[in-house]
Design a protein around this motif. Structure first.
Motif, PDB file in Angstrom:
ATOM      1  N   PRO A  61       0.798  -1.235   0.000  1.00  0.00           N
ATOM      2  CA  PRO A  61       0.000   0.000   0.000  1.00  0.00           C
ATOM      3  C   PRO A  61       0.829   1.283   0.000  1.00  0.00           C
ATOM      4  CG  PRO A  61      -0.927  -1.568   1.538  1.00  0.00           C
ATOM      5  CD  PRO A  61       0.369  -2.151   1.056  1.00  0.00           C
ATOM      6  N   ARG A  62       1.877   1.339   0.810  1.00  0.00           N
ATOM      7  CA  ARG A  62       2.682   2.564   0.862  1.00  0.00           C
ATOM      8  C   ARG A  62       3.318   2.858  -0.498  1.00  0.00           C
ATOM      9  NH1 ARG A  62       5.353   5.846   4.811  1.00  0.00           N
ATOM     10  NH2 ARG A  62       7.132   6.862   3.855  1.00  0.00           N
ATOM     11  N   ILE A 104       1.525   6.977  -6.865  1.00  0.00           N
ATOM     12  CA  ILE A 104       0.505   7.897  -7.394  1.00  0.00           C
ATOM     13  C   ILE A 104       0.852   9.333  -7.020  1.00  0.00           C
ATOM     14  CG2 ILE A 104      -1.902   8.620  -7.162  1.00  0.00           C
ATOM     15  CD1 ILE A 104      -2.652   5.674  -6.958  1.00  0.00           C
ATOM     16  N   LEU A 105       1.193   9.570  -5.770  1.00  0.00           N
ATOM     17  CA  LEU A 105       1.519  10.919  -5.312  1.00  0.00           C
ATOM     18  C   LEU A 105       2.686  11.499  -6.109  1.00  0.00           C
ATOM     19  CD1 LEU A 105       1.016  13.197  -3.254  1.00  0.00           C
ATOM     20  CD2 LEU A 105       2.640  12.047  -1.742  1.00  0.00           C
ATOM     21  N   PHE A 149       2.294   1.847  -3.393  1.00  0.00           N
ATOM     22  CA  PHE A 149       1.206   2.160  -4.328  1.00  0.00           C
ATOM     23  C   PHE A 149       0.827   3.639  -4.229  1.00  0.00           C
ATOM     24  CE2 PHE A 149      -3.402   2.611  -4.935  1.00  0.00           C
ATOM     25  CZ  PHE A 149      -3.495   2.247  -6.268  1.00  0.00           C
ATOM     26  N   TRP A 150       0.546   4.106  -3.002  1.00  0.00           N
ATOM     27  CA  TRP A 150       0.111   5.499  -2.831  1.00  0.00           C
ATOM     28  C   TRP A 150       1.243   6.483  -3.091  1.00  0.00           C
ATOM     29  CZ3 TRP A 150      -4.663   6.295  -3.458  1.00  0.00           C
ATOM     30  CH2 TRP A 150      -5.613   5.374  -3.027  1.00  0.00           C
ATOM     31  N   GLU A 151       2.465   6.134  -2.706  1.00  0.00           N
ATOM     32  CA  GLU A 151       3.600   7.017  -3.008  1.00  0.00           C
ATOM     33  C   GLU A 151       3.782   7.149  -4.513  1.00  0.00           C
ATOM     34  OE1 GLU A 151       7.058   5.483  -1.039  1.00  0.00           O
ATOM     35  OE2 GLU A 151       6.655   6.615   0.794  1.00  0.00           O
TER      36      GLU A 151
END
Length: 124
Positions: free
Chosen positions: A105-106, A112-113, A108-110
């Motif tokens: 998850p980390r 995108i960010l 994945f979101w990093e």
């Protein structure tokens, strides 16, 4: 793991070998938004439906989920929508992200960010 042993390949330790094996599998399976199939059959209508939903000014869709079993053409469909001219002109920012069975998850979101804000090395 058993097939590695069959060929005499021994990881340094079980945990390290399995994590690197999963990492290699994730890398091999990763899809890229810029690699688009030039010729596809039967997706044009689906692409137009999704594009129409995403650029609809009355409903303001920003996310559409595509799900189904492997091999149906989900990634090919999404690449065509992602790179469609109407989509490119409608949205201000874009990020391509794939979620695998071994999702981190980390990461994945990093990912995108970082794609959306394009930070410098100092900002990261």
């Amino acid at each position: 793991m058993r097939s590695l042993q069959t060929y005499g390949i021994k990881p340094k330790s079980n945990d390290e070998g399995m994590s690197s094996l999963h990492g290699m599998q994730r890398q091999w399976r990763r899809s890229y938004s810029h690699v688009v199939e030039e010729y596809t059959v039967g997706l044009d209508r689906d692409v137009e439906i999704l594009v129409a939903q995403l650029v609809n000014k009355e409903k303001h869709y920003q996310v559409v989920s595509i799900c189904g079993m492997g091999g149906l053409g989900k990634t090919t469909l999404v690449k065509k929508v992602y790179n469609h001219n109407d989509i490119r002109h409608h949205f201000d920012g874009f990020a391509w992200a794939s979620i695998s069975q071994q999702c981190q998850p980390r990461e994945f979101w990093e990912g995108i960010l970082f794609k959306v804000i394009s930070p410098s090395k100092e900002q990261r």
